[in-house]
Design a protein around this motif. Structure first.
Motif, mmCIF file in Angstrom:
data_model
loop_
_atom_site.group_PDB
_atom_site.id
_atom_site.type_symbol
_atom_site.label_atom_id
_atom_site.label_comp_id
_atom_site.label_asym_id
_atom_site.label_seq_id
_atom_site.Cartn_x
_atom_site.Cartn_y
_atom_site.Cartn_z
ATOM 1 N N TYR A 16 0.840 -1.197 0.000
ATOM 2 C CA TYR A 16 0.000 0.000 0.000
ATOM 3 C C TYR A 16 0.878 1.251 0.000
ATOM 4 N N PHE A 17 1.909 1.257 0.843
ATOM 5 C CA PHE A 17 2.788 2.422 0.916
ATOM 6 C C PHE A 17 3.801 2.453 -0.224
ATOM 7 N N ARG A 18 4.243 1.321 -0.689
ATOM 8 C CA ARG A 18 5.172 1.309 -1.829
ATOM 9 C C ARG A 18 4.558 1.999 -3.039
ATOM 10 N N ARG A 19 3.273 1.767 -3.259
ATOM 11 C CA ARG A 19 2.598 2.411 -4.395
ATOM 12 C C ARG A 19 2.540 3.924 -4.227
ATOM 13 N N ARG A 20 2.644 4.397 -3.004
ATOM 14 C CA ARG A 20 2.567 5.830 -2.735
ATOM 15 C C ARG A 20 3.939 6.491 -2.570
ATOM 16 N N LEU A 21 4.997 5.727 -2.603
ATOM 17 C CA LEU A 21 6.330 6.292 -2.394
ATOM 18 C C LEU A 21 6.682 7.413 -3.365
ATOM 19 N N PRO A 22 6.287 7.345 -4.623
ATOM 20 C CA PRO A 22 6.615 8.486 -5.482
ATOM 21 C C PRO A 22 6.060 9.810 -4.957
ATOM 22 N N PHE A 23 5.000 9.757 -4.162
ATOM 23 C CA PHE A 23 4.419 10.974 -3.611
ATOM 24 C C PHE A 23 4.993 11.303 -2.237
ATOM 25 N N GLU A 24 5.417 10.291 -1.498
ATOM 26 C CA GLU A 24 5.970 10.475 -0.152
ATOM 27 C C GLU A 24 7.444 10.884 -0.192
ATOM 28 N N GLY A 25 8.159 10.403 -1.165
ATOM 29 C CA GLY A 25 9.583 10.685 -1.282
ATOM 30 C C GLY A 25 10.238 9.642 -2.154
ATOM 31 N N LYS A 26 10.796 10.065 -3.271
ATOM 32 C CA LYS A 26 11.365 9.116 -4.227
ATOM 33 C C LYS A 26 12.625 8.439 -3.709
ATOM 34 N N GLY A 27 13.262 9.005 -2.692
ATOM 35 C CA GLY A 27 14.490 8.424 -2.178
ATOM 36 C C GLY A 27 14.288 7.446 -1.041
ATOM 37 N N ILE A 28 13.049 7.172 -0.676
ATOM 38 C CA ILE A 28 12.776 6.269 0.447
ATOM 39 C C ILE A 28 12.771 4.823 -0.033
ATOM 40 N N CYS A 29 13.463 3.975 0.703
ATOM 41 C CA CYS A 29 13.497 2.537 0.419
ATOM 42 C C CYS A 29 12.662 1.828 1.480
ATOM 43 N N LEU A 30 11.677 1.063 1.042
ATOM 44 C CA LEU A 30 10.794 0.331 1.943
ATOM 45 C C LEU A 30 10.934 -1.154 1.648
ATOM 46 N N ASP A 31 11.569 -1.885 2.565
ATOM 47 C CA ASP A 31 11.836 -3.322 2.385
ATOM 48 C C ASP A 31 10.970 -4.159 3.315
ATOM 49 N N PHE A 32 10.644 -5.352 2.844
ATOM 50 C CA PHE A 32 9.902 -6.310 3.660
ATOM 51 C C PHE A 32 10.621 -7.638 3.616
ATOM 52 N N GLU A 33 11.093 -8.097 4.775
ATOM 53 C CA GLU A 33 11.778 -9.383 4.907
ATOM 54 C C GLU A 33 10.814 -10.361 5.567
ATOM 55 N N ARG A 34 10.316 -11.310 4.767
ATOM 56 C CA ARG A 34 9.326 -12.277 5.243
ATOM 57 C C ARG A 34 9.991 -13.458 5.934
ATOM 58 N N GLY A 35 9.565 -13.714 7.151
ATOM 59 C CA GLY A 35 10.015 -14.902 7.854
ATOM 60 C C GLY A 35 9.086 -16.064 7.544
ATOM 61 N N ASP A 36 9.473 -17.244 7.982
ATOM 62 C CA ASP A 36 8.654 -18.445 7.815
ATOM 63 C C ASP A 36 7.705 -18.509 9.011
ATOM 64 N N LEU A 37 6.413 -18.212 8.772
ATOM 65 C CA LEU A 37 5.451 -18.076 9.853
ATOM 66 C C LEU A 37 4.327 -19.096 9.758
ATOM 67 N N PRO A 38 3.844 -19.554 10.903
ATOM 68 C CA PRO A 38 2.642 -20.387 10.901
ATOM 69 C C PRO A 38 1.415 -19.473 10.791
ATOM 70 N N PRO A 39 0.258 -20.032 10.439
ATOM 71 C CA PRO A 39 -0.966 -19.217 10.461
ATOM 72 C C PRO A 39 -1.242 -18.734 11.898
ATOM 73 N N VAL A 40 -1.768 -17.532 12.014
ATOM 74 C CA VAL A 40 -2.020 -16.922 13.316
ATOM 75 C C VAL A 40 -3.455 -16.395 13.351
ATOM 76 N N GLN A 41 -4.098 -16.517 14.506
ATOM 77 C CA GLN A 41 -5.456 -16.002 14.686
ATOM 78 C C GLN A 41 -5.409 -14.478 14.786
ATOM 79 N N ILE A 42 -5.910 -13.790 13.745
ATOM 80 C CA ILE A 42 -5.961 -12.328 13.770
ATOM 81 C C ILE A 42 -7.233 -11.847 13.082
ATOM 82 N N ASN A 43 -7.539 -10.605 13.314
ATOM 83 C CA ASN A 43 -8.521 -9.891 12.516
ATOM 84 C C ASN A 43 -7.684 -9.162 11.468
#
Length: 145
Positions: A16-43
């Protein structure tokens, strides 16, 4: 609450924010490092909003030309919980403010209402039974877990 893929929920917030980075600041790097996760009870809607709020705060804290934000997920089998870290290289949170950041009405922003982190804490801790904390903050490094 239902069993969900936390990586998908967190990844959706990051995208959601990556798509908006050109408007927030072109020099910002937003990384996501995914771990190996089990399913979790959330809303997923509420949980996603909490992650979005934390990422938005990081976006507002970093330099639009040289900022970076790293979101990491991990799971430690010895502890029955998923860990999410949101780290940035912004100005940091002043030591005097660090104890008050989760209080309703407290803000360091000119146009802030002081509700974002209060609601994040309620969603994560009261609704989901988790924990949210400022792990550390100094100029150039702030980490929420």
């Amino acid at each position: 609450m239902k069993p969900c893929d936390v990586n998908k929920t967190v990844g959706d917030a990051v995208e959601y924010f990556r798509r908006r980075l050109p408007f927030e600041g072109k020099g910002i790097c937003l990384d996501f490092e995914r771990g190996d996760l089990p399913p979790v009870q959330i809303n997923p809607e509420l949980f996603g909003w909490a992650i979005e709020n934390l990422v938005k705060n990081s976006l507002q804290a970093v330099d639009p030309k040289h900022g970076w934000i790293r979101v990491r997920t991990s799971y430690q089998p010895g502890k029955p919980c998923v860990v999410i870290e949101i780290e940035d290289n912004g100005a940091g949170i002043p030591v005097a403010a660090q104890r008050r950041i989760f209080r309703a009405g407290f803000t360091t922003k000119k146009r802030g209402w002081g509700l974002g982190l209060t609601l994040v804490r309620r969603i994560i801790q009261e609704y989901h039974g988790g924990r949210v904390a400022l792990k550390r903050s100094k100029p150039g490094e702030t980490v929420f877990e």
